[in-house]
Scaffold this motif. Structure first.
Motif, PDB file in Angstrom:
ATOM      1  N   ASP A 100      15.205   3.810  16.060  1.00  0.00           N
ATOM      2  CA  ASP A 100      14.740   5.093  15.199  1.00  0.00           C
ATOM      3  C   ASP A 100      15.175   4.918  13.877  1.00  0.00           C
ATOM      4  N   ILE A 101      13.973   4.944  13.183  1.00  0.00           N
ATOM      5  CA  ILE A 101      14.003   4.548  11.721  1.00  0.00           C
ATOM      6  C   ILE A 101      13.368   5.795  10.860  1.00  0.00           C
ATOM      7  N   ARG A 102      14.102   6.113   9.912  1.00  0.00           N
ATOM      8  CA  ARG A 102      13.766   7.363   9.385  1.00  0.00           C
ATOM      9  C   ARG A 102      13.934   7.214   7.722  1.00  0.00           C
ATOM     10  N   VAL A 103      13.216   7.730   6.862  1.00  0.00           N
ATOM     11  CA  VAL A 103      13.112   7.526   5.498  1.00  0.00           C
ATOM     12  C   VAL A 103      13.098   8.993   5.094  1.00  0.00           C
ATOM     13  N   TYR A 104      14.133   9.679   4.094  1.00  0.00           N
ATOM     14  CA  TYR A 104      14.197  10.795   3.371  1.00  0.00           C
ATOM     15  C   TYR A 104      14.345  10.599   2.014  1.00  0.00           C
ATOM     16  N   ASP A 105      13.608  11.458   1.349  1.00  0.00           N
ATOM     17  CA  ASP A 105      13.825  11.364  -0.119  1.00  0.00           C
ATOM     18  C   ASP A 105      15.189  12.091  -0.518  1.00  0.00           C
ATOM     19  N   THR A 113      29.291  18.512  12.328  1.00  0.00           N
ATOM     20  CA  THR A 113      28.309  19.121  12.489  1.00  0.00           C
ATOM     21  C   THR A 113      27.510  19.734  11.200  1.00  0.00           C
ATOM     22  N   ASN A 114      26.278  19.049  10.797  1.00  0.00           N
ATOM     23  CA  ASN A 114      25.689  19.422   9.493  1.00  0.00           C
ATOM     24  C   ASN A 114      24.862  20.632  10.037  1.00  0.00           C
ATOM     25  N   CYS A 115      25.098  21.877   9.528  1.00  0.00           N
ATOM     26  CA  CYS A 115      24.452  23.025   9.875  1.00  0.00           C
ATOM     27  C   CYS A 115      23.323  23.411   8.982  1.00  0.00           C
ATOM     28  N   GLY A 116      23.108  22.485   7.669  1.00  0.00           N
ATOM     29  CA  GLY A 116      22.075  22.800   6.988  1.00  0.00           C
ATOM     30  C   GLY A 116      20.792  21.976   7.082  1.00  0.00           C
ATOM     31  N   ASP A 117      19.830  22.141   6.159  1.00  0.00           N
ATOM     32  CA  ASP A 117      18.585  21.462   6.275  1.00  0.00           C
ATOM     33  C   ASP A 117      18.385  20.221   5.394  1.00  0.00           C
ATOM     34  N   GLY A 118      19.691  19.845   4.584  1.00  0.00           N
ATOM     35  CA  GLY A 118      20.026  18.821   3.743  1.00  0.00           C
ATOM     36  C   GLY A 118      20.940  17.757   4.188  1.00  0.00           C
ATOM     37  N   ILE A 119      20.574  16.639   3.705  1.00  0.00           N
ATOM     38  CA  ILE A 119      21.567  15.345   4.396  1.00  0.00           C
ATOM     39  C   ILE A 119      22.995  15.521   3.688  1.00  0.00           C
ATOM     40  N   ALA A 120      23.938  15.367   4.410  1.00  0.00           N
ATOM     41  CA  ALA A 120      25.309  15.360   3.920  1.00  0.00           C
ATOM     42  C   ALA A 120      25.918  14.111   3.880  1.00  0.00           C
ATOM     43  N   PHE A 121      26.070  13.600   2.481  1.00  0.00           N
ATOM     44  CA  PHE A 121      26.303  12.385   2.200  1.00  0.00           C
ATOM     45  C   PHE A 121      27.561  11.869   2.076  1.00  0.00           C
ATOM     46  N   SER A 171       0.804  -1.234  -0.043  1.00  0.00           N
ATOM     47  CA  SER A 171      -0.165  -0.052   0.004  1.00  0.00           C
ATOM     48  C   SER A 171       1.002   1.145  -0.201  1.00  0.00           C
ATOM     49  N   GLY A 172       0.631   2.529  -0.580  1.00  0.00           N
ATOM     50  CA  GLY A 172       1.159   3.498  -0.785  1.00  0.00           C
ATOM     51  C   GLY A 172       1.172   4.315   0.703  1.00  0.00           C
ATOM     52  N   THR A 173       2.513   4.856   0.901  1.00  0.00           N
ATOM     53  CA  THR A 173       2.523   5.613   2.243  1.00  0.00           C
ATOM     54  C   THR A 173       3.024   6.877   2.029  1.00  0.00           C
ATOM     55  N   SER A 174       2.776   7.561   0.965  1.00  0.00           N
ATOM     56  CA  SER A 174       3.557   8.906   0.756  1.00  0.00           C
ATOM     57  C   SER A 174       3.297   9.832   1.735  1.00  0.00           C
ATOM     58  N   GLY A 175       4.344  10.618   2.246  1.00  0.00           N
ATOM     59  CA  GLY A 175       4.076  11.600   3.173  1.00  0.00           C
ATOM     60  C   GLY A 175       3.807  10.858   4.992  1.00  0.00           C
ATOM     61  N   MET A 176       3.834   9.572   5.018  1.00  0.00           N
ATOM     62  CA  MET A 176       3.531   9.006   6.119  1.00  0.00           C
ATOM     63  C   MET A 176       4.506   9.363   7.336  1.00  0.00           C
ATOM     64  N   LYS A 177       4.038   9.553   8.431  1.00  0.00           N
ATOM     65  CA  LYS A 177       4.881   9.821   9.502  1.00  0.00           C
ATOM     66  C   LYS A 177       4.422   9.002  10.736  1.00  0.00           C
ATOM     67  N   SER A 220      15.965  15.697   0.839  1.00  0.00           N
ATOM     68  CA  SER A 220      16.106  15.569   2.276  1.00  0.00           C
ATOM     69  C   SER A 220      14.579  15.665   2.912  1.00  0.00           C
ATOM     70  N   LYS A 221      13.671  15.700   2.407  1.00  0.00           N
ATOM     71  CA  LYS A 221      12.069  15.524   3.049  1.00  0.00           C
ATOM     72  C   LYS A 221      12.123  14.263   3.690  1.00  0.00           C
ATOM     73  N   LEU A 222      11.615  14.402   5.059  1.00  0.00           N
ATOM     74  CA  LEU A 222      11.251  13.279   5.780  1.00  0.00           C
ATOM     75  C   LEU A 222      10.121  12.567   5.465  1.00  0.00           C
ATOM     76  N   ILE A 223       9.996  11.175   5.006  1.00  0.00           N
ATOM     77  CA  ILE A 223       8.769  10.691   4.549  1.00  0.00           C
ATOM     78  C   ILE A 223       8.366   9.588   5.344  1.00  0.00           C
ATOM     79  N   LEU A 224       9.288   9.144   6.374  1.00  0.00           N
ATOM     80  CA  LEU A 224       8.587   8.250   7.455  1.00  0.00           C
ATOM     81  C   LEU A 224       9.793   8.187   8.702  1.00  0.00           C
ATOM     82  N   ALA A 225       9.182   8.324   9.990  1.00  0.00           N
ATOM     83  CA  ALA A 225       9.785   8.249  11.163  1.00  0.00           C
ATOM     84  C   ALA A 225       9.180   7.355  12.125  1.00  0.00           C
ATOM     85  N   ALA A 226       9.872   6.423  12.429  1.00  0.00           N
ATOM     86  CA  ALA A 226       9.243   5.317  13.496  1.00  0.00           C
ATOM     87  C   ALA A 226      10.152   5.076  14.474  1.00  0.00           C
TER      88      ALA A 226
END
Length: 378
Positions: free
Chosen positions: A187-192, A305-313, A1-7, A195-201
């Motif tokens: 702590d489980i997190r999915v980002y697109d 320290t990641n000072c921004g709002d995007g993932i440093a990869f 099932s689709g879960t877009s935007g699910m938190k 770096s938009k948070l798609i899922l946090a459990a």
């Protein structure tokens, strides 16, 4: 099932299945694998520069292949094809070396994780091999110059005593552990890719000594970027991370072709489809602040320290001798090629046997500007 935007920010209850996901027909993570590896393991940029003449550093040519193996291992063709199809064509030796370390890490880590997930039925794995007998492009975790590759740190990450790992076979998150305190939380997190948070459990977990257990299964995302990220952190009772694991995944997965036979020696399984991870090339720049301390005893601590709002990869840390311009070896980082969530700070430690009087810390990554920090011994 689709879960877009699910938190799912509160407790999440999940009942693990009673079966084990194990490939018992074609090998895979099953039984005891006595000699295995991805094969080609390209060394770091600094080692490539010491192995090859400047005029043959780029593009890849027969000078590179001279440092490969014999028989079916005389070229980097399979490795280069995987980079091209999964990460995109490299346009320089610097870009190729970075993508090579990313692939080295990604190929080797799950090989060990699969055995830990299937502990009890899968009994062991022997990596071929630990180190290089000469400057080469195959079969090594650290190279002839004693510089660890991405594969080395992938294995080190996979073998941490207690952590969460992702099983590519069933899209499950597993707790693998040696003896560990109770009262832990996954702590489980999915980002697109932006770096938009798609899922946090947050999943309470209870370790079982010398065992693995599935604590979560990733849902199928209806609307997510083709390339996306999975962050797995194990938290203690105080909410402090005791382990970090980070994955880059694709909604277009790898598909192995078990029907096509590779001749004359069936030494690998070809792919009929490659995972699309080219979205990594579009990562926006990340701002990372760095602080480094080195003691007279060779103890090193680096605060990132990641000072921004995007993932440093995929940040690489490399100690350099300012006097010689060479990497400082041997050095034993507790972690390397790390990724930082937005606003996250991590301290990475290491031990160096012979610290140079003028030591520089080199920081670089996919979307992190290269930084040189001159570090004075305390």
């Amino acid at each position: 099932s689709g879960t877009s935007g699910m938190k799912m920010l509160g407790p999440y209850e999940y009942t693990p299945p009673v079966y084990w996901y194990t490939d018992t027909k074609r090998g895979g993570a099953y039984g005891f694998n006595t000699e295995t590896s991805p094969g080609a393991v390209v060394p770091t940029l600094e080692s490539l520069k010491k192995t090859l003449p400047a005029e043959h550093l780029w593009p890849v040519d027969d000078w590179w292949h001279f440092h490969c193996g014999l028989n079916e291992f005389t070229t980097l063709d399979c490795f280069r094809e995987a980079i091209r199809r999964r990460y995109g064509e490299a346009s320089s030796v610097e870009e190729f070396a970075l993508k090579a370390q990313t692939l080295n890490y990604e190929l080797t880590r799950p090989m060990f994780e699969a055995f830990r997930v299937n502990r009890g039925r899968a009994t062991g794995v022997i990596q071929w091999m630990l180190n290089a007998a000469w400057p080469k492009m195959y079969w090594q975790l650290y190279d002839w110059f004693l510089v660890p590759t991405g594969a080395f740190y992938g294995v080190r990450k996979a073998c941490e005593p207690a952590q969460l790992v992702y099983n590519y076979g069933d899209q499950g998150v597993y707790l693998v552990n040696e003896p560990h305190p109770t009262g832990l939380t996954a702590d489980i997190r999915v980002y697109d890719i932006v770096s938009k948070l798609i899922l946090a459990a947050h999943v309470p977990v209870e370790p079982r000594t010398d065992a693995s257990s599935r604590v979560f299964k990733l849902p199928r995302f209806a609307n997510i970027t083709t390339t996306y990220f999975l962050s797995l952190r194990l938290l203690d009772a105080a909410g402090t991370p005791t382990s970090n694991n980070f994955y880059w995944l694709s909604s277009r997965p790898d598909v192995l072709d078990y029907q096509t036979k590779v001749k004359p020696w069936e030494y690998y399984t070809p792919s009929s489809q490659y995972a699309d991870l080219t979205g990594l090339n579009s990562l926006r720049p990340a701002q990372v602040e760095v602080d480094c301390r080195i003691g007279q005893d060779g103890q090193i601590a680096v605060d990132l320290t990641n000072c921004g709002d995007g993932i440093a990869f995929f940040i690489e840390l490399l100690l350099m001798d300012e006097g010689t311009g060479e990497p400082v070896v041997p050095v034993f980082w507790k972690d390397n090629y790390v990724s930082l969530l937005p606003g996250q700070t991590r301290t990475v430690t290491a031990q160096v046997a012979r610290p140079a009087q003028q030591t520089a810390l080199l920081i670089r990554g996919w979307n992190v500007e290269t930084q040189w920090l001159l570090v004075t011994l305390l």
